[in-house]
Scaffold this motif. Sequence first.
Motif, PDB file in Angstrom:
ATOM      1  N   LEU A 237       0.862  -0.992   0.018  1.00  0.00           N
ATOM      2  CA  LEU A 237       0.472  -0.025  -0.340  1.00  0.00           C
ATOM      3  C   LEU A 237       0.926   1.055  -0.212  1.00  0.00           C
ATOM      4  O   LEU A 237       0.535   2.008  -0.870  1.00  0.00           O
ATOM      5  CB  LEU A 237      -0.722   0.358   1.106  1.00  0.00           C
ATOM      6  CG  LEU A 237      -1.985  -1.035   0.992  1.00  0.00           C
ATOM      7  CD1 LEU A 237      -3.134  -0.839   2.278  1.00  0.00           C
ATOM      8  CD2 LEU A 237      -2.663  -0.501  -0.473  1.00  0.00           C
TER       9      LEU A 237
ATOM     10  N   ARG B 195       3.116   1.582  -1.634  1.00  0.00           N
ATOM     11  CA  ARG B 195       4.249   1.762  -2.972  1.00  0.00           C
ATOM     12  C   ARG B 195       3.125   2.744  -3.730  1.00  0.00           C
ATOM     13  O   ARG B 195       2.856   2.695  -4.350  1.00  0.00           O
ATOM     14  CB  ARG B 195       4.795  -0.029  -3.596  1.00  0.00           C
ATOM     15  CG  ARG B 195       5.219  -0.451  -2.794  1.00  0.00           C
ATOM     16  CD  ARG B 195       6.878   0.012  -3.022  1.00  0.00           C
ATOM     17  NE  ARG B 195       7.530  -0.943  -3.092  1.00  0.00           N
ATOM     18  CZ  ARG B 195       8.478  -1.670  -4.604  1.00  0.00           C
ATOM     19  NH1 ARG B 195       8.033  -1.764  -5.246  1.00  0.00           N
ATOM     20  NH2 ARG B 195       9.017  -3.180  -3.701  1.00  0.00           N
ATOM     21  N   VAL B 196       1.697   1.570  -3.389  1.00  0.00           N
ATOM     22  CA  VAL B 196       0.529   2.204  -4.087  1.00  0.00           C
ATOM     23  C   VAL B 196       0.536   3.942  -4.028  1.00  0.00           C
ATOM     24  O   VAL B 196       0.464   4.532  -4.758  1.00  0.00           O
ATOM     25  CB  VAL B 196      -0.174   1.290  -4.082  1.00  0.00           C
ATOM     26  CG1 VAL B 196      -1.964   2.763  -3.720  1.00  0.00           C
ATOM     27  CG2 VAL B 196      -0.258   0.291  -4.720  1.00  0.00           C
ATOM     28  N   GLU B 197       0.666   4.298  -2.170  1.00  0.00           N
ATOM     29  CA  GLU B 197       0.192   5.756  -2.182  1.00  0.00           C
ATOM     30  C   GLU B 197       1.048   6.599  -2.672  1.00  0.00           C
ATOM     31  O   GLU B 197       1.031   7.340  -3.108  1.00  0.00           O
ATOM     32  CB  GLU B 197       0.507   5.807  -0.863  1.00  0.00           C
ATOM     33  CG  GLU B 197       0.616   6.903  -0.391  1.00  0.00           C
ATOM     34  CD  GLU B 197       0.270   7.358   1.037  1.00  0.00           C
ATOM     35  OE1 GLU B 197       1.140   6.206   2.092  1.00  0.00           O
ATOM     36  OE2 GLU B 197      -0.086   7.378   2.131  1.00  0.00           O
TER      37      GLU B 197
ATOM     38  N   SER C 189       3.285   6.066  -5.792  1.00  0.00           N
ATOM     39  CA  SER C 189       2.432   6.052  -6.783  1.00  0.00           C
ATOM     40  C   SER C 189       1.490   6.609  -7.224  1.00  0.00           C
ATOM     41  O   SER C 189       1.066   7.479  -9.149  1.00  0.00           O
ATOM     42  CB  SER C 189       2.286   4.807  -7.850  1.00  0.00           C
ATOM     43  OG  SER C 189       1.236   3.681  -7.732  1.00  0.00           O
TER      44      SER C 189
END
Lengths: 434, 789
Positions: free
Chosen positions: A227, A229-231, A233
Motif C-alpha cells: 500500500l 508503494r501504491v501511495e 505512485s
Amino acid sequence: METRIGRRTFMYGSALAAVAAPFLAPFRRASHAGSAMGARRLVLFFSPNGTIHRHWRPTASGSTWSFPAGSVMEPLAAVKRHLVVLDGVDFVGASNHEGGMAAMLTGSGDATSPSGGLSVDQYIARAVGTSSRLSSLELGVQTSAWGGNTQTRMSYSGPGRFVPPDDEPASVYRRLFASMAPVPGMVDVIRSRRQSVLDLVRGDLRDLQSRVGADERRKLDAHLESLRRVEVSLAGPAAPSATCAPPVVTGLDHRANGNFPPVGRSQMQLLLAALSCGATKVASIQWAHTVAPHVFTWLGQGEGHHALSHMGDGNAAGVAQFVQAERWFAEQFAWLVAQMAELPEPGAGGGSMLDHSLVVWAKEMGDSRLHDCLSVPFVLAGGAGGRLATDRYLQLSHMPHQRLLVSLCHAMGMDNPTFGDPSRGAGPLPGLLS
Amino acid sequence: MRRLFALAALLALGCSSEPAGGGDAAPLATLPDGADDPVCDADLQSFRRELWSPLMSLRCVGCHNAAGPARATRLVLRAEGQPDWLDHNFRAARAVAIARLADTSLLLLRPAGLHPMGHTGGTITPPGSTDYAALSRFAARVQTAACDDPTTGDGGTSPKSCTTVTPGPRVLRRLTPTEYDRTVRDLTGVDSHHGASFVADPVVDGFDNDAASLVVSPLLAEQLRVAAEAIATEATRELARVSPCTPTSPMDAACARRMVEGFGERAFRRPLTSDEVTRYLGLFTAIATGEGFNEGAEAVVSAMLQSPHFLYRAELGVSAGGAYRLSAWEVASELSYLLTGTMPDAELFTAARAGTLTTPTVIEAQVRRLLTTPGARESLRRFVRQWLDVDRLATVPKDATTFMAFTPAVRASMAGELDRFVDATLLRAGARLPDLFTTAATFVDPTLAGFYGLSPDGVADAQGYRRVSTVEAQRRGVLTLGAVMATHARPNSSSPVHRGRLVRERLLCQTLPPPPPGINAQPPTPDPRRSLREQYAMHASNEPCLSCHRLMDPIGFGFEFFDGVGRFRTMENGAAIDAHGEVVGSASSDGATTDTQAMIERLAASPEVHDCFARQLFRYAYALSATGEQTACALAEVQQGFRTADLSIEGLIVALTRSPHFTERAGDGTAVATDGGVVADAGAVDVVVTVDAGGGAVTTTGVATTTGVATTTVRDSTWETGFCERVQLVNNTSAAVTWTVVHRVAGRINNHWNSERTGDTGDVVFRGAMWNRTLMAGEVTELGFCASR
C-alpha cells in the motif's frame, strides 16, 4: 549521514526481523552518486534455457573481437560498440533450471546475507528508486502460465518472496499513463479521495494485525508495504513532453504463444517510455521463464524452446533451431539497445539514454544440455554514466557471479562489498568498471 | 517389497520391513499422543548417522531444546540420553521437513537463512554445504518419492492410526482472482473480469489458493485499487446495487448508515463493528460533503473492496480453551468458497446471523443444499482443472504444422467438454470417484465432434454440446478427454513422459525430482520410421534415466491411443498402436496392462488413487501446504471417511466439512489476546530513545539504560509533498522492555502503524501497539508512519 546497521542484530530475535530484512539494503551511496559518474538506470533483460557455448561465443584475437557468422550473438553486431560480453561467470553451487533461476539475481543470498535475499534489481531499487514514482518496474512476456514459482520468477523482495512481473501491456500502460490527460481540477480531488481510502484500508489492516499470529502478521506487513508503494505512485505520471510520450498499445491476447513477439515488443516500448518519462530507474523485462515450452512458430518452428535447448550435437537440425531461437532473442536485445542509443538522455548532461544506463542480458544456465550454471552467458550494454568501457569481450575464468552483481550495484553508485552469498566472493568483477 | 505401514514407508531411509541388522527388533516408538506409529530402526539410525551426529547434536540442540531460546519454535529437540531422544528428535525433524513454504521444506529454508522470517541462530547450513545436502536428502525422503523407492511418495503419508485429530492453524486466505471476480459479481452485480487479469499467484501442489503463498504484492495492490475504483463507479451508477435505501438528501445520514452496515456486512461477510461503521461513515461524510451521496457511497465501496476484510477470508476464530472456535460467519464463508467459489448466499447469511452453523448436522445440510446450486459446478470444475493441470490448455504450445486442426476454437471446446464431463460425473446424485475415470461418454459441440470424428445425437445444450456415448473401448473417462491428453503432450507428439508424470504426481500423489544435472535430457525428435515407444527406449537402457522414467513412461505408453492433441488413433507411422503399459512402484496397484482401458480400470480401482484424490481435495479445500504434519491425522480421517462413504463424492465433501479443521483451529502460541490482554512484563525497563531523523539512517542506543533499545530510521519513500519512514527497534538487553520512542518528524503525520502516538509533528512520542509494546530480549519490531510536508 552514513550509518552502518548491525544487520546480524536485526536477524536475531523475533519474527519481525523478516520484515526488517529487506530494508537493510545499503541506502548509502558511494561518493560518485548523483554526480556524472555512474548509471542513472538499470535495465535487466532475461531470456531462458541456457545456451550452447560453441554457438554463442564471440571470436577474439588480441583486442579485436567479433561475432561469428551464424552465431547466437551475430544479430548484436550493429550495437557491438555498446556492449561488453562476459564469458566465464559461474553460479557457484547452483545447477539446473530452477537452481539457476533462483540464484541468477539473488546471488544465492539469504536473510542473513548483507543483501538480505533480495534480487539485485530490488536491492538497487531500494537504494536508488525511492524517489521515483515506481521504485522498480517489472515487465514480463508470458511468464505466468504456470503461476508463480521458482521457475517463473526472478525478482525477490526478500527470501522466497517473489516480485511478480506484469505480463499485460495494457495493464502496464494503465499504471504508467492512465491519468496522463486528466480533467483539469479533478486531479487533486481524486488523489485526495484515494488517499482517504488508503488511510482507511490501512486502519483495517492494522485492526486485523492485532488479531493474528506471527505468520499472518507477516502477510499483512507485506500488504501494508504494498500500500505504501501504491501511495507513492498516486503522485501520478509526468505530463507528456518531448522526451516522454506513451507508446501505442494494442489489445493483443498477451497469453497466446503466437503473440510472444508483439507482446514483447510492446513491453519493451513501455519500458523505454517509463524510463523516458522518469517513472522508474530500475526496470526489467523477463521473456518467458526457465523450462519455457514456447514454440517459436514465427520462425517456423514446431518444437518447444526448452526441448530444443536440450538437443544433442547429434541432432544438427534441432541444435540449429535452438540457435535460431537464441538469435531471435539477440535481435530483441539489439533492438532495445539500439532504441536506447537513439533516445536522448531525459536527465541533465546530454548524450543518449544509453550513455547513462546499464543494460544486462542475463540467463539462468550455462550449457543447457548439461543443466549446469557454468559460464552463464551475460551481455552488458550502455555507458553506465562513464563507468563502463564498452566494445569489449571479457574472458574470465570461473568468476562467481556474486561479483558481477556487486559490479551492477557499483555501477549504480552503491558501494556494497558483497552481494548475495558473501562466501562466494567479494568485490566487483575485475576489469569491468572504471 | 510392499510396505506394511504407510508412514514407515514414507520415511523409508533405506528402511525394510525387517529390523535392520537382523538381530534386535525395531523399536516401535509412540507418538506423543500415544498413537501407534512405528518408526523402523533403520530410519532412526540413518537419521542419527546423517543428521543428528554430524549436525543437529552439535549445532541445533543447544538452542532447540525445551528450555532453550528456540523452545517456542517447531523444532524442540532432546539431548542424547533423555527419554526417547532419538525417536523424538527424528519425529521433530521430520515434522519440520514436511512443512513447506513455497514448495520448499522448512528444514532447508530455516537454518540456511532462506526463510522469509530468517533463522535466529544465523546461517548454519548454507546451500552448497554438506550439511545442507544432508538436510536436502532427508527432506526429499520424507516429502517426495525417491525414485529408487517410489512407494515412499506422499501417497502413503497417512499415519496408521490417529487418536487425536489436530486442526490446522488460524489463517487469512486471500481471495484468488477467480474468487474475487465471482464475489464481486455476487456482491455488486458488476460483471467483473478484473481478477482474470491480476498478476498470477504462486501455485503450490498444483493449486492456486495456497493460504501461505497468497499475499498482496505491490503490483497486485495497484491492480486491486484500479479494479475497486472501476467496480465502485459502475456499481454506484445504480445506487440500489449497494444501498438498501434511497437517500432523501445528499447527506442523508440514516441512509448512509444503512448502506455502510448493509453493504459492509455482505462485503466483509460478517457484521461490521461499531468502530468500522464509524470509520466508513467518516469516509462517506468526507466525500459526500463536497460531492454528494453517490460519490460518498462510491468511496465507501471502493474502500471496502480494498479492505483486508473483503480481500482475505478470515479463519481466525475466537479463543476457546487454548484452541480457537471459528465463528458462524467464518464457517459460512468456508462453506460457500469451498462449494461455490464465491461469497455466502442469502441462506448462508441467514444461518450465520442466526448462529446455527455450528453443528455437523446443520453444516451437512448446507453442504447438500449447496451441491445442487450452479456455484458448485464452478468450484468442482475449477478443482479438476487444477488437479489435472489443464488450466493451461488454452496456451499450451503446439506445432501448427503437425497439428493443423488444433485451433483455438478446438482448445476452447475441449475446456467446455471437460466442464460438462465433470458436472455429469461428479455432481450427479450418487456420484462416485470411479465414475470420473470410467464413464464411457463425453460431451462435444460441433467443433469438437468434427475434430474427434464423433457423431452425437441427443439434445444440444445452450452452447451446442451434446452427450455422446463413446464407441471406442479406449475412450474412457476424464483422463482420455482432449483437454487432458493435449495438455499433457509435447508440441509435436504425444508424450508418455508427461502423461506418466501426470498419473504419478496427481493421481498417485508421488512427486518426482527433476532430471539430475549432467545427463543428456534430450527428448527424441519425431522420427517417422520408428514408433514413439522405440524412440523412448533410451530411457530404459540408461541407468540414471531409468530409475525415474520407469515410473512414468510405462504408464504413459498406456495412453498411446491418443495423439498429441487428444485424438483417438489406431495407427502411428504406419504401424498399429501398441498401448501396453505397466504400473510399477505403487503400494498395491502394480501390474501390466494391455491398453488404455485396462490402464484406466487399474487406476480407477487403486486405493492409492482414491486416497490421493481425497488428499487433493483436502489441499484444495484447506490450502495448507505448510502444515503437512499438523494436519496429517485430519487428512487420514477424511480419507477414511471417503472410503467409508464408498468413494462417494458427496461423502468426501461431507467428511471434509466434518473435520475439526472446518470449525476449529489450533492455538499457535503467538496470537495476541483480543481482549486487550498484554504480555506480562515484570522487570521491564522503560527506555526513552531520542532520534535525530535529520537524514539517512541513524542508530542510537537508549539513554536510560545500560543495555537498551537501538533504533534505526529508514525513509523508504519520499515525494514532493510527503514521505514515509519506519523506525526499527531492537531490544539489545537480556530482559523484556516496554518501549517508548521520541522521533522528530519534519512534517505532519497522516497515518502510522505498529504503534500508538502522541502528537503528529515535531517530537512525536511513539509507544508500542498492543502486540509489540513489550519486546522480549533480542526481539525486533518496527513502527512506521507517513507524513505530509
